[in-house]
Design a protein around this motif. Sequence first.
Motif, PDB file in Angstrom:
ATOM      1  N   THR A   1       0.827  -1.215   0.000  1.00  0.00           N
ATOM      2  CA  THR A   1       0.000   0.000   0.000  1.00  0.00           C
ATOM      3  C   THR A   1       0.860   1.263   0.000  1.00  0.00           C
ATOM      4  O   THR A   1       0.417   2.315  -0.427  1.00  0.00           O
ATOM      5  CB  THR A   1      -0.960   0.039   1.211  1.00  0.00           C
ATOM      6  OG1 THR A   1      -0.216  -0.168   2.399  1.00  0.00           O
ATOM      7  CG2 THR A   1      -2.040  -1.004   1.103  1.00  0.00           C
ATOM      8  N   GLN A   2       2.119   1.127   0.488  1.00  0.00           N
ATOM      9  CA  GLN A   2       2.964   2.321   0.510  1.00  0.00           C
ATOM     10  C   GLN A   2       3.867   2.439  -0.714  1.00  0.00           C
ATOM     11  O   GLN A   2       4.577   3.425  -0.889  1.00  0.00           O
ATOM     12  CB  GLN A   2       3.818   2.317   1.778  1.00  0.00           C
ATOM     13  CG  GLN A   2       2.948   2.573   2.998  1.00  0.00           C
ATOM     14  CD  GLN A   2       3.704   2.407   4.288  1.00  0.00           C
ATOM     15  OE1 GLN A   2       4.917   2.586   4.333  1.00  0.00           O
ATOM     16  NE2 GLN A   2       3.001   2.055   5.341  1.00  0.00           N
ATOM     17  N   ASN A   3       3.821   1.422  -1.574  1.00  0.00           N
ATOM     18  CA  ASN A   3       4.620   1.460  -2.792  1.00  0.00           C
ATOM     19  C   ASN A   3       4.170   2.657  -3.635  1.00  0.00           C
ATOM     20  O   ASN A   3       2.977   2.917  -3.757  1.00  0.00           O
ATOM     21  CB  ASN A   3       4.382   0.146  -3.553  1.00  0.00           C
ATOM     22  CG  ASN A   3       5.207   0.048  -4.819  1.00  0.00           C
ATOM     23  OD1 ASN A   3       4.991   0.792  -5.757  1.00  0.00           O
ATOM     24  ND2 ASN A   3       6.143  -0.867  -4.833  1.00  0.00           N
ATOM     25  N   PRO A   4       5.131   3.411  -4.228  1.00  0.00           N
ATOM     26  CA  PRO A   4       4.719   4.628  -4.926  1.00  0.00           C
ATOM     27  C   PRO A   4       3.846   4.382  -6.156  1.00  0.00           C
ATOM     28  O   PRO A   4       2.995   5.192  -6.470  1.00  0.00           O
ATOM     29  CB  PRO A   4       6.038   5.306  -5.299  1.00  0.00           C
ATOM     30  CG  PRO A   4       7.090   4.274  -5.130  1.00  0.00           C
ATOM     31  CD  PRO A   4       6.584   3.249  -4.164  1.00  0.00           C
ATOM     32  N   TRP A   5       4.073   3.314  -6.896  1.00  0.00           N
ATOM     33  CA  TRP A   5       3.328   3.245  -8.149  1.00  0.00           C
ATOM     34  C   TRP A   5       2.371   2.061  -8.298  1.00  0.00           C
ATOM     35  O   TRP A   5       1.355   2.170  -8.961  1.00  0.00           O
ATOM     36  CB  TRP A   5       4.276   3.338  -9.346  1.00  0.00           C
ATOM     37  CG  TRP A   5       5.368   2.301  -9.353  1.00  0.00           C
ATOM     38  CD1 TRP A   5       6.596   2.405  -8.759  1.00  0.00           C
ATOM     39  CD2 TRP A   5       5.321   1.022  -9.966  1.00  0.00           C
ATOM     40  NE1 TRP A   5       7.324   1.259  -8.962  1.00  0.00           N
ATOM     41  CE2 TRP A   5       6.565   0.400  -9.712  1.00  0.00           C
ATOM     42  CE3 TRP A   5       4.362   0.333 -10.718  1.00  0.00           C
ATOM     43  CZ2 TRP A   5       6.863  -0.885 -10.169  1.00  0.00           C
ATOM     44  CZ3 TRP A   5       4.656  -0.948 -11.185  1.00  0.00           C
ATOM     45  CH2 TRP A   5       5.906  -1.544 -10.904  1.00  0.00           C
ATOM     46  N   ARG A   6       2.671   0.917  -7.663  1.00  0.00           N
ATOM     47  CA  ARG A   6       1.820  -0.260  -7.949  1.00  0.00           C
ATOM     48  C   ARG A   6       0.349  -0.058  -7.573  1.00  0.00           C
ATOM     49  O   ARG A   6      -0.539  -0.248  -8.411  1.00  0.00           O
ATOM     50  CB  ARG A   6       2.405  -1.506  -7.278  1.00  0.00           C
ATOM     51  CG  ARG A   6       3.225  -2.286  -8.275  1.00  0.00           C
ATOM     52  CD  ARG A   6       3.922  -3.479  -7.710  1.00  0.00           C
ATOM     53  NE  ARG A   6       3.173  -4.223  -6.722  1.00  0.00           N
ATOM     54  CZ  ARG A   6       3.741  -4.863  -5.690  1.00  0.00           C
ATOM     55  NH1 ARG A   6       5.044  -4.816  -5.530  1.00  0.00           N
ATOM     56  NH2 ARG A   6       3.010  -5.540  -4.848  1.00  0.00           N
ATOM     57  N   PRO A   7       0.038   0.357  -6.328  1.00  0.00           N
ATOM     58  CA  PRO A   7      -1.382   0.539  -6.020  1.00  0.00           C
ATOM     59  C   PRO A   7      -2.014   1.643  -6.858  1.00  0.00           C
ATOM     60  O   PRO A   7      -3.197   1.575  -7.198  1.00  0.00           O
ATOM     61  CB  PRO A   7      -1.395   0.917  -4.541  1.00  0.00           C
ATOM     62  CG  PRO A   7       0.001   1.056  -4.108  1.00  0.00           C
ATOM     63  CD  PRO A   7       0.915   0.620  -5.179  1.00  0.00           C
ATOM     64  N   ALA A   8      -1.203   2.649  -7.243  1.00  0.00           N
ATOM     65  CA  ALA A   8      -1.743   3.737  -8.070  1.00  0.00           C
ATOM     66  C   ALA A   8      -2.135   3.192  -9.440  1.00  0.00           C
ATOM     67  O   ALA A   8      -3.187   3.538  -9.992  1.00  0.00           O
ATOM     68  CB  ALA A   8      -0.703   4.847  -8.195  1.00  0.00           C
ATOM     69  N   ILE A   9      -1.280   2.307  -9.972  1.00  0.00           N
ATOM     70  CA  ILE A   9      -1.594   1.725 -11.287  1.00  0.00           C
ATOM     71  C   ILE A   9      -2.866   0.876 -11.202  1.00  0.00           C
ATOM     72  O   ILE A   9      -3.754   0.964 -12.051  1.00  0.00           O
ATOM     73  CB  ILE A   9      -0.404   0.877 -11.805  1.00  0.00           C
ATOM     74  CG1 ILE A   9       0.727   1.831 -12.194  1.00  0.00           C
ATOM     75  CG2 ILE A   9      -0.820   0.008 -12.988  1.00  0.00           C
ATOM     76  CD1 ILE A   9       1.989   1.135 -12.630  1.00  0.00           C
ATOM     77  N   TYR A  10      -2.971   0.093 -10.138  1.00  0.00           N
ATOM     78  CA  TYR A  10      -4.185  -0.729  -9.990  1.00  0.00           C
ATOM     79  C   TYR A  10      -5.430   0.137  -9.821  1.00  0.00           C
ATOM     80  O   TYR A  10      -6.515  -0.221 -10.284  1.00  0.00           O
ATOM     81  CB  TYR A  10      -4.046  -1.717  -8.826  1.00  0.00           C
ATOM     82  CG  TYR A  10      -3.321  -2.975  -9.252  1.00  0.00           C
ATOM     83  CD1 TYR A  10      -3.980  -3.938  -9.996  1.00  0.00           C
ATOM     84  CD2 TYR A  10      -1.983  -3.178  -8.944  1.00  0.00           C
ATOM     85  CE1 TYR A  10      -3.324  -5.085 -10.428  1.00  0.00           C
ATOM     86  CE2 TYR A  10      -1.308  -4.316  -9.367  1.00  0.00           C
ATOM     87  CZ  TYR A  10      -1.985  -5.264 -10.105  1.00  0.00           C
ATOM     88  OH  TYR A  10      -1.340  -6.386 -10.532  1.00  0.00           O
TER      89      TYR A  10
END
Length: 449
Positions: free
Chosen positions: A140-149
Motif C-alpha cells: 500500500t505504501q509502494n509509490p506506483w503499484r497501487p496507483a496503477i491498480y
Amino acid sequence: MMKATHRATFGGQLGAVLVTAGSAVGLGNIWRFPYVAGENGGAAFLLIYVLSVLLIGVPIMLAEFAIGRHTHSNAVGAYRMLSGHWTALGYNSVIAPLLIMGFYLVVSGWTMEYMIHSLTGEFTRVQTVEEYAAIFSTFTQNPWRPAIYTVIFTLLTHGVIALGVQKGIERSSRIMMPLLMVILVVLAIHSILLPGGMQGVKFLFTPDFSKVTASTFLTALGQAFFSLSIGLGCLVTYASYFKDDTNITHTALQVVLIDTLVAVLAGVVIFPAVFSVGIEPTAGPSLVFVTLPAIFNTLPLSMVWSTIFFLLLVIAALTSTISLHEVLTAYIHEEWHLSRRISAWIVTAACSLLGVAASLSLGAWKWLQIGGKSLFDLLDFVTANVLLPAGGFFICIFAGWVLDRRFMPHELTNKGTIPLRLWPLLRLLLRWVCPALLLLIFLDNLGLI
Ligand code: PFF
C-alpha cells in the motif's frame, strides 16, 4: 435539461433489483461488515444492524427511489425539478460519490492486486501473519503499484459505463450478481466445514451484549448507510432508469434482503476461517488483506480459495464503482449537455486523479495530509461521517416535510394501482424517527456529543 422521454430504462423489476443490489453489495459488506461486527460483539452487532436497516435504511431508500423514478433525471436535476430551493441536496448527491470514489477505487485496486497475486501463487511462499502484514504495508505504501491498480480499476468501471445503461450497467449486473452469490455460498460452505469452523458460526450468531455500547448503535447506523448506498445520488440515479410500473417497495425490500444476506454470508465465510486457525476475530480493517490470506495459506488448495475470495471482492467492488461512476456521468451528460461518451471520460479522469492522489497519500506523498489525516483517510471520513448522514437527514426532511404529502404514497402505489400497507408507519419513520436518529449519528461522528 434533457427530455426525460429519451432516457434509457432498465429491462424490468429483476433488472432494477439486480443493479441496485449491485450498488449496495460491495466492499462495505465483505471487507467492512465482518471486521466491524468482529469488533462489536458479533451477533449483538448484527441484531442492531438489522434494526438500523429496517428503521432507517428502508424509508430513505424508498424516498430516494420515489424521487428518482418520478423525475427520471440525474441527481441534481431531480431535486431541482421538485424544488428549486433544494438543488444543493442534488449537489451533495454528486459530490459525495466523487469523494467516495477517491478511496473506494484504491481499495478496489488492492483487491485486484491480491487476486492476481493469489492466482500466480505468489502467496504460497509466505508463511506467517506478520509476513502478510509486512507485504500489505509495503504494497500500500509502494509509490506506483497501487496507483496503477487504481487506474486499471477505474478504466474497468469506465468500460462498463461506456457500454451504456442497459448494455453496460444492467447486463453486467445480471451476470456479476448471480456469480457473486454462487461464489459466496461455495466459500461459506467451505468455511463451515473447516475443523473448528462451527465456533466462528457460533460467534456470529450468539449475541454478546456485554460489548454493546452507545457507539455500537452509531457504528451500525453508519454501516447501514454505507452498505445500502443511501444518502447520496446513487439510488436516485438508478431509480431514474426504473420503468414507471416498477414496484419500488418490493425492489427496496429485495435489495435490503440481498445486501444483508451478503453481509451475513461474508461473516460466515470469514469467522469460521478465523476461528479454525485460532486468530482473534477483532483484527480490524486488515482482516481481509492480512489475516485471511494467512488463513487460506494453511488450507489445502490455498491458491484456489484465495483467488476465488479476491475475485468475489473484485466483483462486489466493481458493481459498486459502476454505480458511483454513473451518478457523475449522468449528471455531467444531462446538466452540462455533453455527450455520454465525453462525460464518462471526464468522470474517469477526475476519479483516476483523485484515486491516485489518495493512494499516494498512504506512502510516497505522506505530506498530503489535511487536518492530520492522509487524503485517503480524509475522503473516507468526510463521506461516511459527514456527507452521507447529512444527505440522509435532508432527504428525510425533503421527502417527509417539504414535498406534497401525496407525493410518496402516489409513487409507492404507482398512482394508486398497487396497494400500500404500513404507510402511516413509514411516514412516522421518515418524518420523525430517521431524522432524529441521523442527527444523533451526525453529532456523535463530529464528536459533539
Ligand atoms: N454500498 C457500497 C458498499 O457496501 O461497498 C458502497 C457504496 C456504493 C456506497 C455506492 C455509496 C454508493 F453510492
